[in-house]
Design a protein around this motif. Sequence first.
Motif, PDB file in Angstrom:
ATOM      1  N   PHE A 334       0.843  -1.259  -0.049  1.00 19.87           N
ATOM      2  CA  PHE A 334      -0.016   0.070   0.022  1.00 19.87           C
ATOM      3  C   PHE A 334       0.910   1.123   0.025  1.00 19.87           C
ATOM      4  CE2 PHE A 334      -3.367   2.602   2.485  1.00 19.87           C
ATOM      5  CZ  PHE A 334      -3.925   2.923   1.341  1.00 19.87           C
ATOM      6  N   SER A 335       1.999   1.363   0.813  1.00 16.78           N
ATOM      7  CA  SER A 335       2.928   2.410   0.814  1.00 16.78           C
ATOM      8  C   SER A 335       3.384   2.616  -0.393  1.00 16.78           C
ATOM      9  CB  SER A 335       4.055   2.118   1.766  1.00 16.78           C
ATOM     10  OG  SER A 335       3.452   1.668   3.085  1.00 16.78           O
ATOM     11  N   PHE A 336       3.831   1.589  -1.312  1.00 17.84           N
ATOM     12  CA  PHE A 336       4.379   1.793  -2.805  1.00 17.84           C
ATOM     13  C   PHE A 336       3.425   2.687  -3.699  1.00 17.84           C
ATOM     14  CE2 PHE A 336       4.915   0.398  -7.159  1.00 17.84           C
ATOM     15  CZ  PHE A 336       6.477   0.572  -6.991  1.00 17.84           C
ATOM     16  N   ALA A 337       1.963   1.993  -3.607  1.00 15.62           N
ATOM     17  CA  ALA A 337       1.042   2.702  -4.263  1.00 15.62           C
ATOM     18  C   ALA A 337       0.857   4.226  -3.923  1.00 15.62           C
ATOM     19  CB  ALA A 337      -0.151   1.882  -4.043  1.00 15.62           C
ATOM     20  N   ILE A 338       0.893   4.429  -2.892  1.00 16.77           N
ATOM     21  CA  ILE A 338       0.632   5.766  -2.181  1.00 16.77           C
ATOM     22  C   ILE A 338       1.542   6.743  -2.625  1.00 16.77           C
ATOM     23  CG2 ILE A 338       0.946   7.246  -0.101  1.00 16.77           C
ATOM     24  CD1 ILE A 338      -0.748   5.086   1.461  1.00 16.77           C
ATOM     25  N   ASP A 339       2.992   6.354  -2.885  1.00 16.27           N
ATOM     26  CA  ASP A 339       4.026   7.021  -3.168  1.00 16.27           C
ATOM     27  C   ASP A 339       3.851   7.249  -4.735  1.00 16.27           C
ATOM     28  OD1 ASP A 339       6.766   7.800  -2.427  1.00 16.27           O
ATOM     29  OD2 ASP A 339       7.158   6.936  -4.040  1.00 16.27           O
ATOM     30  N   ASN A 340       3.634   6.345  -5.293  1.00 11.68           N
ATOM     31  CA  ASN A 340       3.177   6.674  -6.841  1.00 11.68           C
ATOM     32  C   ASN A 340       2.259   7.886  -6.854  1.00 11.68           C
ATOM     33  OD1 ASN A 340       5.271   5.148  -7.985  1.00 11.68           O
ATOM     34  ND2 ASN A 340       3.688   3.452  -8.555  1.00 11.68           N
ATOM     35  N   GLN A 341       1.090   7.817  -6.338  1.00 15.54           N
ATOM     36  CA  GLN A 341       0.045   8.760  -6.468  1.00 15.54           C
ATOM     37  C   GLN A 341       0.651  10.149  -6.044  1.00 15.54           C
ATOM     38  OE1 GLN A 341      -2.354   7.782  -8.120  1.00 15.54           O
ATOM     39  NE2 GLN A 341      -3.551   6.277  -7.151  1.00 15.54           N
ATOM     40  N   TYR A 342       1.419   9.884  -4.809  1.00 15.44           N
ATOM     41  CA  TYR A 342       2.049  11.340  -4.363  1.00 15.44           C
ATOM     42  C   TYR A 342       3.126  11.891  -5.492  1.00 15.44           C
ATOM     43  CZ  TYR A 342       5.733  13.637  -1.421  1.00 15.44           C
ATOM     44  OH  TYR A 342       6.711  14.736  -1.110  1.00 15.44           O
ATOM     45  N   ARG A 343       3.854  10.993  -5.812  1.00 13.99           N
ATOM     46  CA  ARG A 343       4.879  11.690  -6.981  1.00 13.99           C
ATOM     47  C   ARG A 343       4.074  12.326  -8.242  1.00 13.99           C
ATOM     48  NH1 ARG A 343      10.054  10.069  -6.065  1.00 13.99           N
ATOM     49  NH2 ARG A 343      10.172   8.474  -4.285  1.00 13.99           N
ATOM     50  N   THR A 344       2.841  11.444  -8.633  1.00 14.60           N
ATOM     51  CA  THR A 344       2.354  12.009  -9.893  1.00 14.60           C
ATOM     52  C   THR A 344       1.336  13.458  -9.459  1.00 14.60           C
ATOM     53  OG1 THR A 344       0.866  10.203  -9.307  1.00 14.60           O
ATOM     54  CG2 THR A 344       2.494  10.040 -11.311  1.00 14.60           C
ATOM     55  N   SER A 345       1.035  13.562  -8.179  1.00 15.23           N
ATOM     56  CA  SER A 345       0.519  14.659  -7.785  1.00 15.23           C
ATOM     57  C   SER A 345       1.205  15.893  -8.121  1.00 15.23           C
ATOM     58  CB  SER A 345       0.063  14.649  -6.176  1.00 15.23           C
ATOM     59  OG  SER A 345      -0.839  13.610  -6.033  1.00 15.23           O
ATOM     60  N   PHE A 346       2.534  15.715  -7.383  1.00 14.71           N
ATOM     61  CA  PHE A 346       3.620  16.711  -7.677  1.00 14.71           C
ATOM     62  C   PHE A 346       4.075  16.756  -9.068  1.00 14.71           C
ATOM     63  CE2 PHE A 346       3.892  16.760  -3.106  1.00 14.71           C
ATOM     64  CZ  PHE A 346       4.309  18.004  -2.840  1.00 14.71           C
ATOM     65  N   SER A 347       4.206  15.831  -9.953  1.00  9.24           N
ATOM     66  CA  SER A 347       4.293  15.912 -11.611  1.00  9.24           C
ATOM     67  C   SER A 347       3.353  16.669 -11.930  1.00  9.24           C
ATOM     68  CB  SER A 347       4.655  14.549 -12.100  1.00  9.24           C
ATOM     69  OG  SER A 347       3.541  13.734 -11.910  1.00  9.24           O
ATOM     70  N   THR A 348       1.804  16.526 -11.523  1.00 13.97           N
ATOM     71  CA  THR A 348       0.967  17.351 -12.272  1.00 13.97           C
ATOM     72  C   THR A 348       1.217  18.930 -11.618  1.00 13.97           C
ATOM     73  OG1 THR A 348      -0.640  15.567 -11.911  1.00 13.97           O
ATOM     74  CG2 THR A 348      -1.636  17.808 -12.032  1.00 13.97           C
ATOM     75  N   LEU A 349       1.523  19.104 -10.690  1.00 13.59           N
ATOM     76  CA  LEU A 349       1.643  20.496 -10.157  1.00 13.59           C
ATOM     77  C   LEU A 349       2.919  21.154 -10.907  1.00 13.59           C
ATOM     78  CD1 LEU A 349       1.125  20.094  -6.198  1.00 13.59           C
ATOM     79  CD2 LEU A 349      -0.593  21.293  -8.023  1.00 13.59           C
ATOM     80  N   ASN A 350       3.976  20.269 -10.809  1.00 12.71           N
ATOM     81  CA  ASN A 350       5.117  20.880 -11.910  1.00 12.71           C
ATOM     82  C   ASN A 350       4.664  21.159 -13.102  1.00 12.71           C
ATOM     83  OD1 ASN A 350       7.155  20.763  -9.548  1.00 12.71           O
ATOM     84  ND2 ASN A 350       7.581  18.471  -9.866  1.00 12.71           N
ATOM     85  N   GLY A 351       4.001  20.311 -13.679  1.00 15.30           N
ATOM     86  CA  GLY A 351       3.514  20.624 -15.015  1.00 15.30           C
ATOM     87  C   GLY A 351       2.532  21.807 -15.326  1.00 15.30           C
ATOM     88  N   ALA A 352       1.699  22.023 -14.473  1.00 12.31           N
ATOM     89  CA  ALA A 352       0.717  22.987 -14.503  1.00 12.31           C
ATOM     90  C   ALA A 352       1.417  24.368 -14.369  1.00 12.31           C
ATOM     91  CB  ALA A 352      -0.278  22.830 -13.305  1.00 12.31           C
ATOM     92  N   VAL A 353       2.502  24.512 -13.442  1.00  5.69           N
ATOM     93  CA  VAL A 353       3.296  25.681 -13.127  1.00  5.69           C
ATOM     94  C   VAL A 353       4.147  25.747 -14.574  1.00  5.69           C
ATOM     95  CG1 VAL A 353       5.088  26.994 -12.000  1.00  5.69           C
ATOM     96  CG2 VAL A 353       3.097  25.590 -10.812  1.00  5.69           C
ATOM     97  N   ALA A 354       4.843  24.817 -14.994  1.00  7.43           N
ATOM     98  CA  ALA A 354       5.529  24.980 -16.197  1.00  7.43           C
ATOM     99  C   ALA A 354       4.830  25.294 -17.446  1.00  7.43           C
ATOM    100  CB  ALA A 354       6.484  23.944 -16.467  1.00  7.43           C
ATOM    101  N   HIS A 355       3.491  24.840 -17.465  1.00  7.78           N
ATOM    102  CA  HIS A 355       2.876  25.227 -18.724  1.00  7.78           C
ATOM    103  C   HIS A 355       1.653  26.284 -18.245  1.00  7.78           C
ATOM    104  CE1 HIS A 355       4.621  22.651 -21.787  1.00  7.78           C
ATOM    105  NE2 HIS A 355       4.761  21.467 -20.508  1.00  7.78           N
ATOM    106  N   LYS A 356       1.838  27.057 -17.341  1.00  9.81           N
ATOM    107  CA  LYS A 356       0.811  27.801 -16.680  1.00  9.81           C
ATOM    108  C   LYS A 356       0.150  28.887 -17.822  1.00  9.81           C
ATOM    109  CE  LYS A 356       2.160  31.222 -13.937  1.00  9.81           C
ATOM    110  NZ  LYS A 356       1.806  32.739 -14.065  1.00  9.81           N
ATOM    111  N   GLN A 357       0.805  29.187 -18.812  1.00 10.34           N
ATOM    112  CA  GLN A 357       0.407  30.181 -19.781  1.00 10.34           C
ATOM    113  C   GLN A 357      -0.369  29.363 -20.682  1.00 10.34           C
ATOM    114  OE1 GLN A 357       2.892  33.622 -21.207  1.00 10.34           O
ATOM    115  NE2 GLN A 357       4.022  33.574 -18.914  1.00 10.34           N
ATOM    116  N   ASP A 358       0.306  28.211 -21.265  1.00  8.23           N
ATOM    117  CA  ASP A 358      -0.164  27.435 -22.278  1.00  8.23           C
ATOM    118  C   ASP A 358      -1.684  26.996 -21.840  1.00  8.23           C
ATOM    119  OD1 ASP A 358       1.865  27.762 -23.879  1.00  8.23           O
ATOM    120  OD2 ASP A 358       2.702  25.640 -22.886  1.00  8.23           O
ATOM    121  N   LEU A 359      -1.817  26.664 -20.681  1.00 12.74           N
ATOM    122  CA  LEU A 359      -3.120  25.967 -20.065  1.00 12.74           C
ATOM    123  C   LEU A 359      -4.006  27.215 -20.206  1.00 12.74           C
ATOM    124  CD1 LEU A 359      -1.672  24.004 -17.044  1.00 12.74           C
ATOM    125  CD2 LEU A 359      -3.142  23.039 -18.917  1.00 12.74           C
ATOM    126  N   GLN A 360      -3.677  28.352 -19.457  1.00  7.01           N
ATOM    127  CA  GLN A 360      -4.501  29.429 -19.879  1.00  7.01           C
ATOM    128  C   GLN A 360      -5.017  30.090 -21.067  1.00  7.01           C
ATOM    129  OE1 GLN A 360      -3.994  34.132 -18.865  1.00  7.01           O
ATOM    130  NE2 GLN A 360      -3.503  33.113 -16.824  1.00  7.01           N
TER     131      GLN A 360
END
Length: 847
Positions: A334-360
Amino acid sequence: MRTFTLSLLMATAFFHPVLQAQNAPVVPAPSEVLGFEPGQWHARHDQLEAYLRAAAAAAPDRTRFDIIGRTHEQRPLLQLILSSAANMQRLEQIREAHLAVSRGEKQPDPTLPAIVWLGYSIHGNEASGANASLRVVHQLLTSTDPAVKNLLDNSIILLQPSLNPDGNDRFATWVNMHQGTAPVADPQHREHVEPWPNGRPNHYWFDLNRDWLLLQHPESRARIAQFHRWRPQIVADFHEMGTNSTFFFQPGIPSRNSPFAPESTIKLTNQLAQFHAKALDEVNRLYFTEEAFDDFYVGKGSTYPDVHGSVGILFEQGSSRGHLQESLQSELSFSFAIDNQYRTSFSTLNGAVAHKQDLQQAQYQFAQKSKEQARLDPVRGYLLREAADQSRLAALLKLLKQHQIAAYALTEDFQINGKTFEAGHSYFVPVEQSQYNLLKAAFNTDTNFRDNTFYDVSAWTLPYAYNIDFAASRKAPSELAAEAWTEPAATAQTFNDGAYAYALPWADQQAPVQTARLLQAGFQLRVAPKAFSAMTAQGVQQFAAGTVLLPAGLQAEGWQQKLREFAQKQPLALSALTSGLTPQGQDLGSNQVKPLVLPEVLLVAGPGINSTEAGELWFAIERLAGVSPSMAEPARLKRLDLARYSHILLPDGNYNSWGDAEVAQLKGWLEQGGVLWAQKAAVSWLAEKNLLQAKLKKASELRALVTMTAPAYQDKEQLAGRQRIAGAIFQTDVDLSHPLTFGLPRQQLPVFKNDLLLMEPAEQPFVTVARYSDQAQLAGYADPALVNVFRNSATVLAHNVGEGRIVAMTDNPVFRGYFVGSGRLLVNSLYFGKLFDSGDDSGDGDE
């Protein structure tokens, strides 16, 4: 013990932050509130809430904690907004500025932060997302790393830790109660084998990830209200899949995207995928994309945002379905599964900020293009009409309004294609409004698509589901109300104390619910099986078959005051009749006018039964018939006293565990006067046991009708898709004179079909209640060979069994809760199931 030690070491290894940082002591760690590290146990919803409250209290300048609604079981629906202190101080200003850009009202503003939605575990037993949300919150609020600060400075994060609290707690309780000193990885261990109906659905056993468009449940309505309040640029939707799978993130199958989603969404999804890949590559995690999942049905969490110019992203983590389980990849914790979800939560945030203007820019251009598409669309809008059932029409209008789709009342009659849409009960939904894409999706009637293989349904046309007559119009009516429809306030009703009887027309969707409440309150009611006219203070009035009567002469003392008090709580559409002598039709004292009794319903629900369809029946009869059923597992049937039930409902399921004893028990109950409702696989079982007199065709025979010339192995999936009906809307023709159809407004009735069950029309008269029409296919994909074979086959059969009745339907009349139009067949079987007689001995009584 060695396995347990390894599991703890893995958990420790995976709890390092995505970005190396020092944690400030102000905000507590999840373990300080929970008493354990996320992953060691499954957090209940109250524990999720406790941590979010504690984190918000410790960082009030960077958070806002909201309860945005409550579940059926009254658990709070939580949302935590996170951002920098500076952004939080002007949160409302940012929201309004962002909405103006997303609606195309103002040019993009590069100073605005990205709006990112992190939504976890809409399926309650896919718990790694909900538990990962705690780590995400802790990292965002405690890290001193400049990269984390940059995320908060440049984004508004809308975090919903558990989109299905009731299911979450059902699952958490199960797996926690089976965890011992050391986790057991054996897949056959009880912890990994949830009992029926498992933790995936909500209280009524619905899949909430199919309810984004339909909004049948409070969880969905709260979620959609927040979506439209914020119009996030990214919606991250965290799920789990089979234990032997790795990790999936979108893009999905390229050919199966919604035709109503813009190309920019697909492009941005691919760009954001690079961030997810990088985050998982760094720790050598396995993953895949562009397989298995699609973005076609607009009522899913990863697709609904797409048709708004947002980017919906589905994440699917292989599930431990407990704390530790063997898989093809080794032991999955379960810890491994949590960790993958945690990492992709941050990859989502990193991608959102990097492409902030593109998304807007994408949202802004989507709004601009939608306006242009609407302006050029030859269809100017959709006309809706319903004269007799204002409640059902209002339910559809309310659903549209919740999606910010406006409808305007006609103030003059309007004709189109020889059909008149009358003022007073007709509305126009113009295409030129901000929700153009969702509107077109909601009214879509396509029957063929770019890729005719579907992960979910291929049709969901809302007016068909509500059985509202509608038409696409190339001309907008000139006479419309100035303001869009809003839900009217309830009006008080006055009663004529000198009335001989009151009449309640059955056509309105609320009539059965009102009938149930009157019966529960002790009123004596009757039902007229034929149309009649009656004298009222306003003159002669016509009443249709199925009208419910409340005769004054049958009521207990003080009933009029009781009725007035009752009507103050629940408005009643009652007409006061002044005489029992009718100008036309049966008189009110006729033996043909039958007593109504409150149904006592047994719903068979448990292992072997399709839990989703059982839940839909449960939900529907409470909401549409005003009756809460008793429920019992199939295995308990022999121990039940069936005599206490007037009705038994058999959902779709496997009934092969029932033997001769159960067949005899059901037959005896039927012969003594019970009414049995069956649908889909239950129909097949009843026919096999000769309780239902029907001829069926096997699904294998129907599949054999769909062939391909010299198919290659690569065509296997396509052929399988053509050989089934994944979810389409078919037209049926009903016998409007039959009591099971009382209240239906017209002979044509749309039904939802996702099954190959085929019943031939009965040879004997008066048994076939409904059949698929000659032009059966209304919306959604079905292979022409299958459409052809279903034409004029039976949809509903109903006949006598001794003193009882049996009603069989090939389809689910209340699919996903929103097919309320065909739900009338189910409701009528509860109240009017003994009102029909398919035999030859139906006399009017002794002479």
